[in-house]
Design a protein around this motif. Structure first.
Motif, PDB file in Angstrom:
ATOM      1  N   TRP A   1     -36.835 -17.593  -2.559  1.00 46.68           N
ATOM      2  CA  TRP A   1     -38.290 -17.492  -2.484  1.00 46.68           C
ATOM      3  C   TRP A   1     -38.794 -16.567  -3.591  1.00 46.68           C
ATOM      4  O   TRP A   1     -38.470 -15.402  -3.630  1.00 46.68           O
ATOM      5  CB  TRP A   1     -38.679 -16.940  -1.121  1.00 46.68           C
ATOM      6  CG  TRP A   1     -40.112 -17.151  -0.740  1.00 46.68           C
ATOM      7  CD1 TRP A   1     -41.213 -16.751  -1.433  1.00 46.68           C
ATOM      8  CD2 TRP A   1     -40.597 -17.807   0.430  1.00 46.68           C
ATOM      9  NE1 TRP A   1     -42.347 -17.101  -0.772  1.00 46.68           N
ATOM     10  CE2 TRP A   1     -41.996 -17.766   0.374  1.00 46.68           C
ATOM     11  CE3 TRP A   1     -39.980 -18.419   1.520  1.00 46.68           C
ATOM     12  CZ2 TRP A   1     -42.801 -18.303   1.376  1.00 46.68           C
ATOM     13  CZ3 TRP A   1     -40.775 -18.951   2.512  1.00 46.68           C
ATOM     14  CH2 TRP A   1     -42.158 -18.902   2.433  1.00 46.68           C
TER      15      TRP A   1
ATOM     16  N   ASP B   1     -31.750 -22.528   7.757  1.00 43.13           N
ATOM     17  CA  ASP B   1     -32.380 -22.647   6.437  1.00 43.13           C
ATOM     18  C   ASP B   1     -32.011 -21.422   5.595  1.00 43.13           C
ATOM     19  O   ASP B   1     -32.008 -20.291   6.092  1.00 43.13           O
ATOM     20  CB  ASP B   1     -33.899 -22.740   6.584  1.00 43.13           C
ATOM     21  CG  ASP B   1     -34.601 -23.080   5.276  1.00 43.13           C
ATOM     22  OD1 ASP B   1     -34.771 -24.270   4.996  1.00 43.13           O
ATOM     23  OD2 ASP B   1     -34.969 -22.144   4.533  1.00 43.13           O
TER      24      ASP B   1
ATOM     25  N   THR C   1     -32.933 -18.105   7.516  1.00 46.71           N
ATOM     26  CA  THR C   1     -33.676 -18.377   8.748  1.00 46.71           C
ATOM     27  C   THR C   1     -32.727 -18.876   9.831  1.00 46.71           C
ATOM     28  O   THR C   1     -31.917 -19.782   9.596  1.00 46.71           O
ATOM     29  CB  THR C   1     -34.785 -19.416   8.512  1.00 46.71           C
ATOM     30  OG1 THR C   1     -35.645 -18.948   7.460  1.00 46.71           O
ATOM     31  CG2 THR C   1     -35.610 -19.615   9.766  1.00 46.71           C
TER      32      THR C   1
ATOM     33  N   ALA D   1     -47.504 -20.040   4.659  1.00 51.89           N
ATOM     34  CA  ALA D   1     -46.152 -20.462   4.280  1.00 51.89           C
ATOM     35  C   ALA D   1     -45.907 -21.820   4.933  1.00 51.89           C
ATOM     36  O   ALA D   1     -44.894 -22.055   5.575  1.00 51.89           O
ATOM     37  CB  ALA D   1     -45.130 -19.440   4.749  1.00 51.89           C
TER      38      ALA D   1
ATOM     39  N   ARG E   1     -33.190 -20.197   1.641  1.00 52.33           N
ATOM     40  CA  ARG E   1     -33.955 -20.592   0.454  1.00 52.33           C
ATOM     41  C   ARG E   1     -34.217 -19.405  -0.457  1.00 52.33           C
ATOM     42  O   ARG E   1     -34.275 -18.251  -0.017  1.00 52.33           O
ATOM     43  CB  ARG E   1     -35.260 -21.276   0.839  1.00 52.33           C
ATOM     44  CG  ARG E   1     -36.261 -20.427   1.593  1.00 52.33           C
ATOM     45  CD  ARG E   1     -37.501 -21.261   1.919  1.00 52.33           C
ATOM     46  NE  ARG E   1     -37.159 -22.427   2.725  1.00 52.33           N
ATOM     47  CZ  ARG E   1     -37.895 -23.533   2.773  1.00 52.33           C
ATOM     48  NH1 ARG E   1     -39.015 -23.616   2.048  1.00 52.33           N
ATOM     49  NH2 ARG E   1     -37.554 -24.545   3.550  1.00 52.33           N
TER      50      ARG E   1
ATOM     51  N   TYR F   1     -42.756 -24.158   4.386  1.00 56.12           N
ATOM     52  CA  TYR F   1     -41.594 -23.478   4.964  1.00 56.12           C
ATOM     53  C   TYR F   1     -41.609 -23.600   6.482  1.00 56.12           C
ATOM     54  O   TYR F   1     -40.595 -23.955   7.104  1.00 56.12           O
ATOM     55  CB  TYR F   1     -41.596 -22.020   4.525  1.00 56.12           C
ATOM     56  CG  TYR F   1     -40.696 -21.117   5.333  1.00 56.12           C
ATOM     57  CD1 TYR F   1     -39.309 -21.250   5.270  1.00 56.12           C
ATOM     58  CD2 TYR F   1     -41.231 -20.119   6.146  1.00 56.12           C
ATOM     59  CE1 TYR F   1     -38.484 -20.416   6.009  1.00 56.12           C
ATOM     60  CE2 TYR F   1     -40.414 -19.280   6.885  1.00 56.12           C
ATOM     61  CZ  TYR F   1     -39.052 -19.441   6.818  1.00 56.12           C
ATOM     62  OH  TYR F   1     -38.232 -18.611   7.549  1.00 56.12           O
TER      63      TYR F   1
END
Length: 284
Positions: free
Chosen positions: A204, A200, A221, A269, A202, A272
């Motif tokens: 944020w 992942d 991630t 979170a 992203r 997520y």
């Protein structure tokens, strides 16, 4: 004269340096003593304002001894200047302690392109700048997951559960390098870089009203599957209070209800966590 009289040699140099665009460009941090000086520099020089910090320090030169004043007034001005210089000495010492105690990170733009300078992480937060971070989801051969309980002394979300480990990408690092380092630092895990698979990435952007800071981070991630169900862990106590193992169903329960009775509350979170746990399952 004030520097010598009040023994302030530690942070104050007798040498004079001429301010220039080149000097400001080369600096990692620029500290202006007052808003007036910062404003004047903005008009006279070209520099990156994101590297600048502005303090509220009285001009010692204006308080120093001047010709044409009587002895009493002269002594008063020296005393006032000395007090200001001492306050500045303390402020310098605290500032140096803060920027050397914390990690530094490379600043990026809103498209994740390097901007060519670095800052201490606390200033990145304060200024609301973009940087990079890394997380790792760790699973075991029995398909359970390692879950961290954050230390009570950690700055953000103390004592809460976290489905990932990780942190910031330090200056000069790539996200994969940072993930390997964080696994070693937090849990004592020696994870080869080729054992980590990115699941992942992203952008944020979130404001934390409780802490009055803005998180603007490109979060990478990774998933790591260990080779044993009982890994030997060396926990970094200042960040991690304990490590638990949960099944996939327990993880889903934790995400859905935000807490487990015997363990505590989950860090907020949830969307997520749901995405990365599902991705790690697909990764095996």
């Amino acid at each position: 004269a004030i520097r010598k009289r009040f023994h302030l040699d530690e942070y104050f140099s007798p040498e004079r340096t001429s301010t220039s665009n080149e000097l400001l460009e080369a600096a990692d941090l620029i500290v202006f003593m007052s808003p007036d000086i910062a404003s004047d520099a903005t008009h006279r020089f070209t520099f990156n304002p994101d590297k600048a910090v502005t303090w509220q320090v009285a001009d010692v030169g204006r308080l120093s001894v001047r010709r044409g004043v009587d002895a009493d007034e002269s002594e008063l001005r020296v005393a006032e200047a000395g007090q200001t210089a001492r306050r500045l000495q303390t402020q310098c010492r605290d500032f140096i302690s803060e920027i050397t105690r914390l990690s530094w990170a490379d600043v990026v733009d809103e498209n994740n392109n390097p901007r060519g300078f670095r800052l201490p992480v606390n200033l990145i937060y304060q200024k609301g700048l973009w940087w990079r971070g890394c997380h790792i989801v760790v699973s075991l051969p029995n398909r359970k997951f390692l879950i961290e309980q954050r230390s009570d002394s950690i700055y953000m979300d103390p004592g809460m559960l976290d489905i990932t480990l990780g942190g910031g990408v330090d200056t000069g690092e790539e996200p994969l390098q940072a993930a390997v380092r964080e696994a070693k630092e937090e849990l004592g895990l020696n994870l080869p870089a080729n054992s980590l698979k990115i699941i992942d990435v992203r952008k944020w952007d979130a404001y934390h009203p409780r802490y009055k800071v803005n998180t603007k981070i490109f979060l990478y991630t990774f998933h790591a599957r260990l080779s044993t169900n009982a890994p030997l862990l060396r926990i970094q106590k200042k960040e991690v209070a304990a490590v638990h193992t949960l099944t996939y169903r327990q993880i889903l329960w934790l995400i859905r209800f935000h807490h487990l009775k015997r363990l505590g509350r989950l860090k907020a979170a949830y969307a997520y966590y749901r995405a990365i746990v599902a991705a790690s399952r697909r990764n095996g």
